[in-house]
Design a protein around this motif. Structure first.
Motif, PDB file in Angstrom:
ATOM      1  N   ARG A  54       4.884  -6.125  -0.793  1.00  0.00           N
ATOM      2  CA  ARG A  54       4.685  -6.476  -2.200  1.00  0.00           C
ATOM      3  C   ARG A  54       3.904  -7.764  -2.427  1.00  0.00           C
ATOM      4  O   ARG A  54       3.180  -7.879  -3.395  1.00  0.00           O
ATOM      5  CB  ARG A  54       6.045  -6.618  -2.892  1.00  0.00           C
ATOM      6  N   ASN A  55       4.102  -8.760  -1.550  1.00  0.00           N
ATOM      7  CA  ASN A  55       3.572 -10.073  -1.869  1.00  0.00           C
ATOM      8  C   ASN A  55       3.060 -10.781  -0.615  1.00  0.00           C
ATOM      9  O   ASN A  55       3.844 -11.323   0.156  1.00  0.00           O
ATOM     10  CB  ASN A  55       4.672 -10.902  -2.548  1.00  0.00           C
ATOM     11  N   GLU A  79      -1.318  -5.494  -0.076  1.00  0.00           N
ATOM     12  CA  GLU A  79      -0.319  -5.578  -1.152  1.00  0.00           C
ATOM     13  C   GLU A  79      -0.242  -4.268  -1.916  1.00  0.00           C
ATOM     14  O   GLU A  79      -1.274  -3.687  -2.278  1.00  0.00           O
ATOM     15  CB  GLU A  79      -0.679  -6.698  -2.136  1.00  0.00           C
ATOM     16  N   GLU A  81       2.873  -2.001  -4.587  1.00  0.00           N
ATOM     17  CA  GLU A  81       4.217  -1.772  -5.120  1.00  0.00           C
ATOM     18  C   GLU A  81       4.551  -0.312  -4.847  1.00  0.00           C
ATOM     19  O   GLU A  81       4.174   0.583  -5.603  1.00  0.00           O
ATOM     20  CB  GLU A  81       4.265  -2.072  -6.620  1.00  0.00           C
TER      21      GLU A  81
END
Length: 190
Positions: A54-55, A79, A81
């Motif tokens: 995610r990050n 990255e 989601e």
């Protein structure tokens, strides 16, 4: 059943069998997924790891530590989601572009969580935990399988809720009627 000693011995021989292989790791930013990634970097001489999380900024210190495990490793962080199918599709296209001639030997998926509260639905209208634990994993394997078929002995590994096998609700696989933490863990792909 395979013993721990057999696993350790087998892992110790991987560098002799595979000098360089490409693997995709999803959700391996902590826990068992991260430890699996570390083992991959230790046991393969010149590994290529594509890590999806995610990050990137939050993971940067760990990413640097991973690079220290194997100076010959090629590690990239993408990255995404993964609780959104549209993001799964996007990241699969990115991975395909980054591996046009290379095959993927391992797809290791460990994204997800055990839902401890009520259902949370994402902006696509899907249960977030089910998307991470089931739908997104199937979609990743489906979208990346052609890259794996080019590699001998390619593997897909899905890690979540191990050793929690129990009765499946075949008539309610989406758990609309039987939703609970334990029932969720049971339906996860093994």
């Amino acid at each position: 059943m395979t013993t721990v000693q057999q696993i350790v011995a087998s892992n110790g021989q991987l560098h002799e069998i595979h000098e360089s292989i490409t693997a995709v790791f999803t959700g391996a930013t902590h826990g068992i997924g991260l430890e699996t990634l570390k083992a991959f970097l230790r046991y393969i001489s010149k590994p290529k790891a594509i890590l999806v999380g995610r990050n990137r900024q939050r993971f940067a210190p760990e990413l640097e530590a991973l690079r220290q495990l194997n100076q010959d490793a090629e590690i990239s962080f993408l990255e995404a989601e993964l609780s959104l199918i549209s993001e799964v599709d996007r990241i699969c296209e990115t991975i395909k572009q980054r591996t046009p001639t290379n095959s993927i030997s391992l797809l290791c998926m460990s994204q997800g969580y055990a839902p401890l509260g009520p259902r949370r639905f994402n902006k696509e209208g899907l249960d977030e935990a089910m998307t991470l634990g089931v739908y997104g994993r199937v979609r990743l394997a489906e979208r990346l399988i052609h890259l794996s078929t080019l590699s001998t002995n390619a593997r897909v590994v899905s890690i979540l809720g191990g050793a929690k096998e129990d009765k499946l609700f075949l008539e309610d696989m989406e758990l609309k009627e039987n939703y609970s933490v334990m029932n969720f863990v049971v339906i996860l792909p093994r």
